[in-house]
Design an enzyme around this catalytic site. Structure first.
Site: not given
Length: 682
Positions: A366, A95
């Site tokens: 329960s 780059e």
């Protein structure tokens, strides 16, 4: 003629002076403009270089759990020192090879690009430096106007005048686009290779460095051949820049590379309901700004245990595979600190994001009875307290029809049973009688002590769990049994840090003693009874179908209504609750559907704790034990056929010894005869 020559000479001189003045003015303007730009760039100071970043979620072992992506974008920021040197070198080589020499603009490269473009008759070569590309990525669009180019140059100046080269390079590598919604080297490394950016090989780094030139063209997921050709160009550039030898470049090019399609993996991420709950906690409990959550690059370290979560999801999927329409939820917590270890909010998050663990309010049946019996023990009951189990109609008052609760399958002892047996076989008549004896208000108050916040009606049927509650509420309430009666807050998030590693939040494990430790332990021991078949009486204990699956001390309670099946139980190290039912309230098949919750619970607990040493519940001070006859709760006599050890709050243990079997005689042992004696007797 001489006069003419003098005039012409004077005219040329004037022209030269005029031209030189013009050039001087232009140079002056250029110097003033350039100086003004530089001064402005310096006075404006450093531009912010941080960009929106993805918030990451982690499990309790540091494993990446998921991410909160902004508009589908995956962003992470890591310092330069945590990047592979090969990736940095590959990026600079391809780059901007003169990155460390220029001041934002590579004029030699610009001139070369102009000549190349003139020769080709079109734009064939770019000349943007890393600094220019970074400025464009941060602050600008990618349109090709002169205004944009000027602003790009200005931002480049600001970057170069206020940041070091390494800071600019770090920012660039954390913001460049690598395709497939990934920004920055860390996200890209994870996406393509399933690893951190610091661990990339030369081959992987050179392949990845080629993607930004054309993410849709050079992505190795889209075209591996083009990606490899681009890699060769980058390796040659690294060799030209003396980052690699020729042999190292050849070796890197030949290196086999495995590309992962991480995007697909993320779609099937672990614990999606848990992740959604963590996001709710961040917004609603911790009050973080939604933008900070979405864009702040937070690191959220959660309590989830991946092994336990895998076990939970596997168990739920396998046990309910034959019934695609039934739904389930599972919550598993550490009772000592409230940390959530596993969380299942439904069978398929993609089909339904509704979380049945925290958002659904279902009748617990329960499983609500332990709160009632804790209140009973606190108000004069003992494990040996007897009440008659028989079909009963409770008269509620003038104009109100009698309340007629039923036992499971309408089966009754038609005799007196103890509290220990009543909870083990889940006798409903015993529970309603106890609730009426104490007063329904007492049960509501006790449930609140256990942390139940859902609306509760002060009615006799509350003893049978008729009001809706969430699974999370129930599991956290049950935490108080193994931890000795302390309230702990459900914890999903252990720590949050920002992108720089600074701690923003850290959970505090707060314990508040709410219940009486002695009564809590006695209640815990009573809840072990559902797995103890010595308590079988007029019917079997409710855990008889799964007690053989358990290899360690455990306690719990199952519960059922026509539309809901529950199982909540615990060991000293883990509390887990399971709910089974249908979203539309369809009735369960009592034979098949009702067995899911218990089996899921038992198999999950064994799997989740397979590497954890089995331990007993710790007996606190103020508790004594006695060997009793489970049929009547009295001290066991010498002739009692079945005995068991029962725990009591000191001073409430039974004093009377069982004499029901005192008259029983034990048949004498028959003498074994030989064949001659048998023949003689015959």
């Amino acid at each position: 003629m001489p006069r003419m020559r003098r005039w012409k000479k004077k005219t040329r001189l004037q022209k030269m002076l005029f031209l030189s003045k013009g050039i001087g003015i232009l140079v002056g303007f250029f110097v003033i403009i350039t100086g003004g730009l530089l001064l402005t760039a310096k006075l404006m100071g450093p531009p912010p270089i941080l960009t929106p970043q993805t918030t990451m979620l982690y499990a309790n072992n540091g494993e990446e759990l998921g991410e909160m992506a902004h508009s589908g974008q995956k962003r992470s920021w890591i310092p330069l020192r945590k990047m592979s040197p090969a990736l940095i070198q590959a990026t600079i080589a391809v780059e901007d090879k003169n990155f460390y020499e220029h001041h934002g603009f590579d004029f030699k490269r610009i001139a070369g690009a102009i000549l190349a473009d003139i020769k080709a008759g079109s734009k064939v070569q770019g000349a943007s430096t890393i600094s220019q590309q970074f400025a464009r990525n941060l602050f600008l669009t990618h349109d090709k106007t002169w205004t944009r180019k000027f602003m790009e140059a200005f931002y480049t100046l600001r970057l170069e005048m206020n940041y070091s080269k390494n800071e600019i390079l770090e920012g660039y590598l954390n913001t460049i686009y690598y395709g497939h919604g990934t920004y920055g080297v860390q996200s890209a490394s994870s996406f393509y290779f399933g690893k951190d950016a610091r661990s990339l090989t030369v081959g992987e780094a050179s392949l990845l460095a080629g993607v930004p030139k054309g993410p849709g063209y050079y992505s190795p997921l889209l075209n591996e051949e083009r990606a490899k050709q681009r890699q060769k160009i980058i390796l040659q550039a690294m060799e030209n820049n003396h980052y690699l030898t020729q042999q190292e470049a050849v070796t890197a090019a030949a290196q086999p590379i495995t590309i992962l399609n991480k995007k697909e993996e993320q779609q099937a991420s672990l614990a999606p309901y848990f992740q959604a709950e963590v996001m709710r906690q961040l917004k609603n409990e911790l009050k973080l700004d939604p933008k900070q959550i979405e864009l702040g690059g937070l690191h959220v370290y959660t309590t989830l245990d991946p092994a336990m979560q895998h076990a939970a999801e596997k168990e739920v999927a396998e046990r309910t595979a034959d019934n695609p329409t039934i739904q389930t939820a599972l919550v598993s917590m550490n009772p000592e600190n409230g940390e959530v270890k596993a969380w299942v909010g439904g069978k398929n998050y993609k089909q339904s994001s509704f979380d049945r663990a925290s958002q659904a309010l279902r009748a617990p049946g329960s499983t609500f009875k332990p709160f009632l019996y804790y209140a009973a023990l606190k108000n004069g009951y003992t494990p040996s307290t007897e009440l008659k189990s028989e079909r009963t109609a409770f008269t509620m008052g003038t104009g109100t029809p009698p309340y007629k609760p039923k036992n499971y399958n309408d089966v009754y002892a038609n005799d007196f049973i103890t509290l220990a047996e009543a909870i083990a076989v889940s006798d409903n008549i015993y529970a309603v009688k106890t609730n009426l004896f104490l007063g329904p208000n007492k049960l509501v108050q006790t449930a609140r002590q256990f942390g139940i916040t859902s609306p509760l009606a002060k009615v006799p049927s509350l003893a049978l769990g008729t009001n809706g509650v969430s699974l999370l509420e129930m599991v956290n309430a049950y935490n108080m049994f193994p931890n000795g009666g302390q309230h702990v807050k459900p914890t999903f998030i252990k720590k949050i840090t920002d992108h720089n590693g600074q701690t923003l939040y850290e959970a505090k494990n707060e314990h508040k003693q709410i219940l009486d430790p002695a009564i809590t332990f006695v209640m815990t021991d009573l809840m072990r009874g559902m797995f103890d078949e010595r308590l079988n009486g007029y019917t079997k204990v409710t855990g008889a179908s799964i007690d053989q699956l358990l290899s360690r001390p455990a306690a719990g309670k199952s519960g059922s209504t026509p539309t809901d099946s529950w199982m909540i139980g615990f060991t000293p190290q883990l509390t887990t609750g399971v709910w089974i039912g249908y979203d539309q309230g369809k009735e369960l098949d009592s034979i098949n559907d009702g067995s899911y919750s218990k089996k899921i619970w038992a198999n999950y607990m064994e799997s989740a704790l397979k590497n954890v040493k089995a331990d007993n519940f710790k007996k606190p001070a103020g508790v004594v034990s006695a060997v009793i006859n489970p049929a009547n709760g009295k001290l066991a006599g010498n002739s009692c056929p079945v005995t068991m050890r029962q725990y009591y709050v000191k001073g409430t243990e039974p004093k009377e010894t069982c004499n029901e079997h005192a008259g029983d005689t034990i048949a004498p042992k028959k003498e074994k005869k030989n064949w001659w004696q048998k023949l003689f007797s015959w």
